[in-house]
Design a protein around this motif. Sequence first.
Motif, PDB file in Angstrom:
ATOM      1  N   GLU A 123      65.693 -23.585  86.892  1.00 59.91           N
ATOM      2  CA  GLU A 123      65.888 -24.083  88.052  1.00 59.91           C
ATOM      3  C   GLU A 123      65.870 -25.555  87.861  1.00 59.91           C
ATOM      4  O   GLU A 123      66.770 -26.294  88.472  1.00 59.91           O
ATOM      5  N   GLU A 124      65.057 -26.206  87.122  1.00 56.58           N
ATOM      6  CA  GLU A 124      65.058 -27.798  86.831  1.00 56.58           C
ATOM      7  C   GLU A 124      66.500 -27.983  86.081  1.00 56.58           C
ATOM      8  O   GLU A 124      67.364 -28.958  86.375  1.00 56.58           O
ATOM      9  N   ALA A 125      66.620 -27.027  85.005  1.00 58.07           N
ATOM     10  CA  ALA A 125      68.004 -27.150  84.322  1.00 58.07           C
ATOM     11  C   ALA A 125      69.287 -27.288  85.257  1.00 58.07           C
ATOM     12  O   ALA A 125      70.154 -27.914  85.130  1.00 58.07           O
ATOM     13  N   THR A 126      69.102 -26.298  86.378  1.00 55.39           N
ATOM     14  CA  THR A 126      70.181 -26.224  87.383  1.00 55.39           C
ATOM     15  C   THR A 126      70.479 -27.254  88.094  1.00 55.39           C
ATOM     16  O   THR A 126      71.768 -28.134  88.382  1.00 55.39           O
ATOM     17  N   GLU A 127      69.298 -27.825  88.428  1.00 54.29           N
ATOM     18  CA  GLU A 127      69.262 -29.145  89.352  1.00 54.29           C
ATOM     19  C   GLU A 127      69.894 -30.321  88.449  1.00 54.29           C
ATOM     20  O   GLU A 127      70.498 -31.293  88.773  1.00 54.29           O
ATOM     21  N   VAL A 128      69.384 -30.410  87.258  1.00 53.06           N
ATOM     22  CA  VAL A 128      69.884 -31.464  86.373  1.00 53.06           C
ATOM     23  C   VAL A 128      71.393 -31.375  86.174  1.00 53.06           C
ATOM     24  O   VAL A 128      72.228 -32.395  86.228  1.00 53.06           O
ATOM     25  N   LEU A 129      72.051 -30.085  85.920  1.00 52.44           N
ATOM     26  CA  LEU A 129      73.261 -30.008  85.631  1.00 52.44           C
ATOM     27  C   LEU A 129      74.144 -30.155  87.064  1.00 52.44           C
ATOM     28  O   LEU A 129      75.029 -30.862  86.956  1.00 52.44           O
TER      29      LEU A 129
END
Length: 729
Positions: free
Chosen positions: A290-296
């Motif tokens: 989830e955090e990765a998605t947000e960052v991307l």
Amino acid sequence: MTKSASKVRCSPVRVDSVPCTSNDAKPPRANGDLPVAKLPEPAAMNFLPVVTALLLFLVQTVAAAPQSGQSGPDAAADEHAATLGALAESLDSDFEAALPRAAELFADPEQTPELRARALIETIAAAHAASRLDIEDQAGPAYQELADTLSAGELRSKLHRAYGNLNLWRGRFDVAESLFRRAAAEHREDDTAVQADLKNSLGVALAQQGKLDEALGTMLAAFRLFEQTEAGPSANLLRNIGGLSIYLEDWDQAVEFTRLALDKTAPDDPQITGLYSNLAAALIEQDQPEEATEVLETAIAIGEAQGRPSAAVVSNLGYVVREQGRLEEALTHFRRAVAIDRAEGDTGSMAITLKNMGETLIQLGRREEADTVLQESMAAYRQADIKPKRLELYPVLVENLEQLGRYPEALAMMREYRELSEEIASADAQARVAELQGAFDLERKERELAESERERLASETRLASIEAAQTRQQHLRTLLTTGVVALALILLLLLRLLQLRTRANRLLAEKNAEIDQQHRALEESHIQLQRHSIEDELTSLGNRRFVRQLLVSALPDALVDSPALLVLIDLDRFKGINDTFGHPVGDRVLARFAETLRQVAGPDDILARWGGEEFLWLIPAARMTEAADRCRNLADRVRATEFMTGGRSLSITCSMGVAPVDLDADDPQAAFDLALKIADAALYEAKDSGRNGWAGFERRVDDPKIFEGSLDIEALVARGALARRRLEH
Ligand SMILES: Nc1nc2c(ncn2[C@@H]2O[C@H](COP(=O)(O)OP(=O)(O)OP(=O)(O)O)[C@@H](O)[C@H]2O)c(=O)[nH]1
């Protein structure tokens, strides 16, 4: 987590002038090929390597280094401030035009080394700003000369550092590393910012050589130094540490430093999407989709704001959402990434994304569409000539064709797959064979070298052992020889001593024998002399000295124990014999008389020739009563003895005077002398009365005083002191 578990690619930044590093952490390769994805192929889409961003950051970091290194007062530079100021200005405004003048200045032997060094430093910094890194022909010789001329210190440290930067930009990372180390060694330690910059530059040089662990350690040291400064660490350094941490799969550190770098990076910075991409990659590895998605999504938004988002970021977002089961959404992102790649002409990146897209379609059961996309991926791989990745596509493609029942196409693909496999396998095998052969040769050579070295050492050991043994034997021989010689000398010496001693002993013995003989001869002579001195030669009787010695020291006990008789004997008319027969006949008569006297005398009697034809006869333990018999006996024997001479018979007579004598007196000599006088007087009377007889006087008193003075025999007789005795014929 291993490297192969990495799931996404990092920022899609391209590096043009600096080689990138492969995801296998091998030394950098000087080509611009698409990086090999670290993650498993089904998930790996448009994964642009961390190294791409990293290397760009490195270059930027190094580009910033000279500026901070040149800050601060410099007394020597003040003297030439005008010259240097003008030079810097002209280099900045028109590098091409100013370069000849700058080269003339830093190569001019008439100028001071300090001014030349500063001019060179300025020129290198300006060359980077002008992207003119081909000034080695001018800068290299000047640097070498100035490095030899300048003494160690701050200015030379700056010169090392500037020339190190030039080498770093030119891809000579090992030279750059060495120069940065020299610069750090000569830099004064109290300037923390410069120290930190030098460590940062060294870290870049190390990273570019693939020494990633050492590079990360050096950059972390630089980070800690920068934290002590007012400005703090630069965004470039933070990016570098974050990027290296991804390479070394320290995901926590990667997230931490990439976030720090993002805090220091402006939203319009072209590098910011790369940072987000890296952050997303680290978060995925930390299982935080989830955090990765947000960052991307943030990265895509920033990319859109700047004009166009990064295909890698978009592709990674597709990968992340697909992993979350959002397949249609993933397809949307993949399509957009492909469009971006197509627009940018990045065929290799597009091929990867198309493969991921095809696999997603297969998951959705849309196999015909999937085949189309996979075929496009295959074409893109062919165009980009990325054989290993193409090889990985075949199984997916063939399996999908089989599922579609398109066996001829599947078979054709399988043949291609086999040929490519064989080609790659052959190439790999050849490379492997060459590698193995090289390794084998190397190992064999090393083994042979080691064996040779062992043999050499063994030979040396044996030689040393033999030499030591020879030396020991030599020493032993020398010792033995010396011992034998010494022993022989000692023996010879002992022999010689023995000979000398034997000879000396012999001589001594001879001398001793000679001395003994002389002693004996002397003793005999002495005895003879002694005997002669007390013995009458003619008759061998004692003489007067003999009698005197007896009286003084050695009177026989028989003479002392009791009174004796003293008889004084005189041959009658002996002169007539001499006159008639000659003196020799007289001698023989005397000798013969002595023999007769011996025959008559007892064993204890003392006989002596008293002088001429006169003899003394001492008869021990005898009284006057015995005198007649004794004298008669002697007279008879004398008369009976024939003294033959010349055929004629010769007989002699003798007269005797007798007196008693007591030799046990206080004065034996006086007693003897008195008795002798009395005996002499008696002898006179015997002569006077006709010879051939005896006369004697017996003492009637013992008082010695009566006989003192001149001896008057007749008076003594008259007084009764003496009594006359006579031989009766
Ligand atoms: N052949 C010899 N004659 C000696 C020796 N000593 C003394 N006479 C001699 O003895 C003689 C002694 O002579 P006188 O003293 O005159 O006595 P006499 O002829 O014996 O006579 P009366 O004594 O009186 O009987 C001398 O002629 C001496 O020369 C001697 O050793 N050998």
